[in-house]
Write an enzyme that holds these catalytic residues in place. Structure first.
Site, PDB file in Angstrom:
ATOM      1  N   GLU A  91       0.829  -1.203   0.000  1.00  0.00           N
ATOM      2  CA  GLU A  91       0.000   0.000   0.000  1.00  0.00           C
ATOM      3  C   GLU A  91       0.861   1.250   0.000  1.00  0.00           C
ATOM      4  OE1 GLU A  91      -2.272  -0.202   3.539  1.00  0.00           O
ATOM      5  OE2 GLU A  91      -3.397  -1.979   2.945  1.00  0.00           O
ATOM      6  N   CYS A 331      -1.845   1.539   8.374  1.00  0.00           N
ATOM      7  CA  CYS A 331      -1.002   0.731   7.492  1.00  0.00           C
ATOM      8  C   CYS A 331      -1.486  -0.708   7.428  1.00  0.00           C
ATOM      9  CB  CYS A 331       0.441   0.750   7.992  1.00  0.00           C
ATOM     10  SG  CYS A 331       1.192   2.372   7.935  1.00  0.00           S
TER      11      CYS A 331
END
Length: 342
Positions: A91, A331
């Site tokens: 990501e 995250c």
């Protein structure tokens, strides 16, 4: 592609092209296409010979990743999910701010630190990212969301555990033949594993260090940050002071506030005691909840009280406003959600 162009510093791009039958100036031209003209493919580089472009394409695409997910929040924060050549997923994030747009890059697939409150480390470390895979995130974010003014290395993983590849990617971003980005607009986050902070001080580029602390008491810190069980906060802060001495840039102490875990006033006082006299700024981060984990964000009153205690000890403190909660901003959340069976 074996020996991906983006894994190399721009100074080596001429030799890369010569090894494939091109000329040295083709490497310099390719760098201008990628970093200044925002090329996405070999075919975009129209001043390279057609035969050379065909040969490069036969070896593999310019970008080795594929965009498999984009999530956008109402506050204009956006998260990008990339699938890498081996199927691994990472990501990266683009966020608005008063000083312009900030992008956040990942350095690993998963995370070896295994903080119990963090989605990135739930399955541990899958692998490190190559320099080109780190760099490519910045290029893709710029293509999708426009220019950015700040860059933070605090996505999935911990840069301190993959430091050489991270520094190679940053060198290309800073290189006048690369993206020409200012070192003073870069922040690198790490828990400070053994050897990482001295290496950062040796590198000497005037980027900002964000040191993840999360607890002033070593016993609690080892529980919250298992990846640095053998290191004390005192020795880690001493190394951070050496980074300041090398870069002349005050560092940030990152502290995720977890309700009932590390947000007590006495813990604020202990943190203040550890930091008094150091050239640092404290960034308090109210926890972004992760489904399935038992941690939660303290209420606003507890957050503000913790900050006020630090301020009474003459410490500079920021109580951070979270962005992108609607897009799994913590995250690893988007990767985790999209990888789960439906």
């Amino acid at each position: 592609m074996s020996g991906s162009l983006l894994d190399l510093a721009p100074v080596h791009w001429p030799a890369f092209m010569q090894a494939r039958g091109g000329q040295a100036f083709h490497g310099r031209s390719a760098a201008r296409w990628v970093f200044q003209s925002r090329a996405e493919s070999w075919q975009d580089m129209t001043d390279l010979p057609l035969e050379l472009r065909r040969k490069l394409q036969a070896e593999g695409a310019l970008f080795s990743s594929e965009v498999v997910g984009v999530a956008r929040a109402n506050d204009q924060a956006s998260k990008l999910l990339l699938a890498l050549e081996d199927g691994a997923r990472v990501e990266s994030v683009s966020m608005p701010g008063t000083a312009g747009r900030t992008v956040c890059l990942s350095t690993q697939v998963g995370c070896p630190v295994r903080c119990p409150f963090c989605a990135s480390g739930l399955e541990g470390l899958e692998r490190n990212l190559r320099a080109g895979e780190i760099l490519e995130q910045a290029l893709r974010l710029r293509l999708l969301f426009g220019d950015f003014q700040r860059l933070v290395v605090m996505g999935m993983g911990d840069a301190g555990f993959n430091l050489e590849a991270t520094l190679e990617a940053l060198e290309t971003l800073l290189d006048p033949a690369g993206m020409r980005f200012s070192a003073r607009r870069v922040t690198l986050s790490t828990v400070g594993p053994k050897g990482a902070l001295p290496r950062l001080a040796e590198w000497g580029r005037p980027i900002s260090l964000a040191l993840s602390v999360h607890a002033a008491e070593d016993e609690l810190r080892r529980q919250l940050i298992p990846g640095v069980r053998k290191r004390t906060l005192a020795e880690t802060l001493a190394e951070a002071d050496e980074v300041f001495a090398a870069t002349k840039r005050e560092y940030t102490v990152e502290y995720v506030l977890l309700a009932g875990v590390n947000d007590h006033p006495d813990q604020a006082r202990a943190l203040a005691k550890a930091l008094i006299g150091r050239r640092c700024h404290v960034n308090l981060i109210p926890y972004n909840s992760v489904p399935g984990l038992p941690f939660r964000r303290p209420d606003l009153g507890a957050q503000e009280k913790f900050a006020a205690i630090l301020q009474t000890h003459n410490l500079a403190v920021t109580l951070r406003r979270s962005l992108g909660g609607e897009v799994d901003a913590a995250c690893g959340q988007l990767r985790r959600r999209l990888s789960q069976p439906h």
